[in-house]
Design a protein around this motif. Structure first.
Motif, PDB file in Angstrom:
ATOM      1  N   TRP A  92       0.807  -1.219   0.000  1.00 24.28           N
ATOM      2  CA  TRP A  92       0.000   0.000   0.000  1.00 24.28           C
ATOM      3  C   TRP A  92       0.840   1.268   0.000  1.00 24.28           C
ATOM      4  CZ3 TRP A  92      -0.175   3.971   3.570  1.00 24.28           C
ATOM      5  CH2 TRP A  92       0.472   3.765   4.790  1.00 24.28           C
ATOM      6  N   GLU A  95       2.253   3.440  -3.624  1.00 22.75           N
ATOM      7  CA  GLU A  95       1.129   3.932  -4.420  1.00 22.75           C
ATOM      8  C   GLU A  95       1.024   5.447  -4.264  1.00 22.75           C
ATOM      9  OE1 GLU A  95      -0.658   2.165  -6.413  1.00 22.75           O
ATOM     10  OE2 GLU A  95      -0.317   0.103  -5.785  1.00 22.75           O
ATOM     11  N   TRP A  96       0.377   6.061  -5.256  1.00 24.00           N
ATOM     12  CA  TRP A  96       0.045   7.484  -5.192  1.00 24.00           C
ATOM     13  C   TRP A  96      -1.357   7.640  -4.605  1.00 24.00           C
ATOM     14  CZ3 TRP A  96       3.628  11.124  -6.225  1.00 24.00           C
ATOM     15  CH2 TRP A  96       4.717  10.769  -7.032  1.00 24.00           C
ATOM     16  N   TYR A  97      -1.488   8.488  -3.598  1.00 22.22           N
ATOM     17  CA  TYR A  97      -2.784   8.739  -2.967  1.00 22.22           C
ATOM     18  C   TYR A  97      -3.198  10.191  -3.199  1.00 22.22           C
ATOM     19  CZ  TYR A  97      -2.367   4.274  -0.552  1.00 22.22           C
ATOM     20  OH  TYR A  97      -2.250   2.935  -0.277  1.00 22.22           O
ATOM     21  N   VAL A 115      -3.158   9.586   5.517  1.00 19.43           N
ATOM     22  CA  VAL A 115      -3.332   8.439   4.631  1.00 19.43           C
ATOM     23  C   VAL A 115      -3.190   7.205   5.517  1.00 19.43           C
ATOM     24  CG1 VAL A 115      -2.457   7.148   2.662  1.00 19.43           C
ATOM     25  CG2 VAL A 115      -2.432   9.649   2.619  1.00 19.43           C
ATOM     26  N   TRP A 200      -1.085  14.687  -5.324  1.00 17.89           N
ATOM     27  CA  TRP A 200      -0.912  13.268  -5.017  1.00 17.89           C
ATOM     28  C   TRP A 200       0.354  13.072  -4.191  1.00 17.89           C
ATOM     29  CZ3 TRP A 200      -4.460   9.676  -7.111  1.00 17.89           C
ATOM     30  CH2 TRP A 200      -5.335  10.201  -8.067  1.00 17.89           C
ATOM     31  N   HIS A 238     -12.832   3.761   3.776  1.00 14.93           N
ATOM     32  CA  HIS A 238     -12.784   4.061   2.343  1.00 14.93           C
ATOM     33  C   HIS A 238     -13.280   2.891   1.504  1.00 14.93           C
ATOM     34  CE1 HIS A 238      -9.210   1.551   2.133  1.00 14.93           C
ATOM     35  NE2 HIS A 238      -9.140   1.744   0.838  1.00 14.93           N
ATOM     36  N   CYS A 304      -7.211   3.631  -4.791  1.00 15.37           N
ATOM     37  CA  CYS A 304      -8.514   4.163  -4.370  1.00 15.37           C
ATOM     38  C   CYS A 304      -9.144   5.073  -5.423  1.00 15.37           C
ATOM     39  CB  CYS A 304      -8.363   4.917  -3.053  1.00 15.37           C
ATOM     40  SG  CYS A 304      -7.035   6.143  -3.037  1.00 15.37           S
ATOM     41  N   THR A 329      -9.544   8.584  -0.409  1.00 14.60           N
ATOM     42  CA  THR A 329      -8.345   8.389   0.400  1.00 14.60           C
ATOM     43  C   THR A 329      -8.699   7.823   1.773  1.00 14.60           C
ATOM     44  OG1 THR A 329      -7.288  10.263  -0.698  1.00 14.60           O
ATOM     45  CG2 THR A 329      -6.322   9.524   1.383  1.00 14.60           C
ATOM     46  N   SER A 336     -12.593   8.573   5.945  1.00 17.50           N
ATOM     47  CA  SER A 336     -12.082   8.706   4.577  1.00 17.50           C
ATOM     48  C   SER A 336     -12.267  10.140   4.094  1.00 17.50           C
ATOM     49  CB  SER A 336     -12.801   7.727   3.627  1.00 17.50           C
ATOM     50  OG  SER A 336     -14.195   7.848   3.735  1.00 17.50           O
TER      51      SER A 336
END
Length: 563
Positions: A92, A95-97, A115, A200, A238, A304, A329, A336
């Motif tokens: 996890w 990743e880009w959130y 996050v 992001w 989320h 997400c 997110t 979320s």
């Protein structure tokens, strides 16, 4: 919206006559189809009850299973049918959130975000460049998001330490003049990218960022594409939020008449076709079963991102594009942050008649309509501590995407802090941390940032409060609320002054003119109060005839009008 594996052993309750005695009362028998008359576990299979006067006349279990298979979502592959699980290579943090809409990042204050359980602070330096740090001062762990910006530097308001650039500490007021700032007095940083109007963050501090994973939305890059974007802080996980957003079947019921498209009489079977399944998500087409077509294309992409696209050809043969984009997110257990972006290359002429804040408050209303359902769903999942196949009953004609999403969680959930999949779960290792609002006037003002100085219950941090869930995250709506408050106060003052002058006036014509003017100003003040209430007051369902709920709604509107 539920998920069940109809191929798994099912529970049957049967009422049977005892063969040894005549006219004896029926007895309730409980059995599992493959292991008769075993005791049912506390969280066992779905129960199916039927009063059967004579067992020999009862329809067979296999026949009933076949009937269930026609309507319930089942295994999507032979591997799943055998109980095998395809595990994805997933982490996890790599990743880009989505953190925030770029346009809403404060220019003069730090912004605290999360996050999962990682606390971050986002801010703009003196040159307008964005930076993201761990939201923790290396001195004594105070939140940097409770600090302030001084000459483009982020200052901790506990002892005044200041940081800039790549987390370097550049000022410690308590340090002797001849001493150097310790090299360890720096803040951990996270890489961020501003892409298509969204900030992001890459959550891994060990693995270099992978720009190929940064989402790109083709429709948003098309010439003439316009969108309405809103941000909402919501009190549920989320994964439940994503379930809700990929569930078109609930819209006619839950959002009946919220706008001109949702009508409960339009609730009907839907058709779905999954065209892609990968380690990073799934995609497919869907539409109304009666239409015989599936014009909508849905795609879920890790971690997400959910989008629903549609192409429409007008009478002149010109193609137009529509996108509903949802960036969800995870901000902790049961919380979320959602960025919603609805856009199109051809906007309805009717939509142009409404101000942007109207669409924002309507979006808030939509999420408030679902909030009670989703919060209770979140509570049950955490309480039951079993996979969703033990709890859900998903229909093929409404819940296919929900089933796909929970099965994707089976493949990737091992790489998350916690997850609830179709067949697997991993519970949070740490209990949820409940953050309470700071005490005192100054702390209250700080907690309302980036609202900038809100006082009163409307501005108190509370996820059940529309102001806190949306308005503080939206520069446009904050400005609108402030403007309406100013106009309301001014018009109220003028109305009072007009009434006072009317009392003092001797001529009838002057009295009438002043009283009419006062009435117009009062009507204007009332209109401003209504607009403020629309932006800050929660939607409350009153269809059950609950007088307390109705009185609460009236009280909230009254307070919003007079605060």
């Amino acid at each position: 919206m539920a998920l069940v594996n109809p191929f798994q052993t099912s529970l049957v309750f049967r009422l049977s006559h005892r063969p040894s005695k005549q006219n004896s009362p029926p007895v309730l028998l409980c059995s599992l189809s493959s292991q008769p008359f075993k005791q049912l576990s506390a969280r066992g299979r779905h129960a199916r009850c039927g009063a059967i006067a004579d067992v020999k006349d009862a329809p067979s279990l296999d026949h009933k299973d076949e009937e269930d298979h026609k309507v319930l979502v089942g295994p999507s592959s032979q591997e799943e049918l055998r109980g095998d699980r395809d595990v994805a290579d997933y982490d996890w943090t790599e990743e880009w959130y989505p953190l925030y809409l770029t346009q809403n990042v404060p220019d003069d204050a730090p912004l605290g975000l999360k996050v999962f359980d990682k606390q971050l602070v986002l801010f703009k330096d003196g040159n307008g460049e964005l930076h993201c740090y761990e939201d923790r001062c290396p001195h004594r762990l105070a939140k940097l998001s409770e600090g302030q910006l001084v000459d483009g530097r982020l200052e901790c308001l506990y002892h005044g330490w200041q940081f800039e650039g790549e987390g370097k500490c550049v000022k410690i007021p308590q340090l002797p003049a001849d001493a150097k700032i310790p090299r360890s007095a720096c803040v951990k940083t996270y890489e961020i990218r501003d892409s298509q109007g969204v900030v992001w963050v890459w959550m891994s501090r060990k693995t270099p960022s992978n720009v190929t994973k940064l989402p790109w939305f083709e429709n948003f890059a098309r010439p003439g594409f316009q969108d309405v974007s809103t941000t909402h802080e919501l009190p549920y996980d989320h994964s439940i939020l994503l379930e809700n957003l990929m569930d078109p079947a609930h819209i006619p019921i839950s959002h009946d008449r919220t706008d001109w498209t949702a009508k409960r009489e339009d609730a009907q079977p839907l058709s779905f076709k999954v065209t892609e399944r990968t380690e990073r998500g799934f995609a497919g087409w869907w539409g109304k079963e009666k239409d015989g077509s599936m014009p909508n294309f849905l795609r879920f992409e890790a971690p997400c991102v959910l989008q629903n696209n549609r192409e429409i050809v007008d009478k002149n043969g010109e193609k137009h594009y529509f996108t509903g984009l949802f960036l969800c997110t995870p901000t902790g257990q049961g919380k979320s942050l959602l960025i919603v972006r609805f856009g199109t290359t051809k906007r309805s002429p009717l939509a142009k008649l409404f101000p942007e804040w109207y669409f924002h408050q309507n979006a808030s209303k939509v999420f408030e309509q679902d909030m009670g359902f989703l919060s209770s769903q979140n509570e049950i999942l955490l309480k039951e501590k079993v996979p969703t196949k033990e709890l859900y009953l998903n229909l093929k004609s409404s819940d296919t995407w929900v089933a796909e999403y929970r099965k994707w969680m089976d493949r990737a959930g091992h790489g998350m802090p916690y997850h609830f999949g179709h067949s697997t779960i991993s519970l949070p290792k740490e209990p949820a941390v409940v953050e309470h609002a700071p005490a005192g006037l100054v702390a209250g003002l700080s907690a309302s940032l980036p609202a900038k100085g809100g006082i009163g219950s409307m501005h108190a941090p509370n996820l059940a409060n529309r102001y806190f869930r949306h308005v503080i995250h939206c520069k446009a709506c904050r400005s609108v609320v402030k403007a309406f408050q100013t106009w309301k106060n001014a018009l109220s003052a003028v109305a009072i002054a007009m009434v006072a002058l009317a009392i003092l006036a001797t001529g009838r014509q002057w009295k009438a003119l002043l009283l009419v003017s006062a009435s117009i100003c009062s009507a204007g003040a009332y209109a401003c109060s209504t607009a403020i209430a629309m932006n800050t007051t929660n939607f409350i369902r009153t269809h059950t005839g609950d007088s307390e709920g109705l009185m609460l709604q009236i009280s909230l509107r009254f307070y919003a009008s007079h605060s």
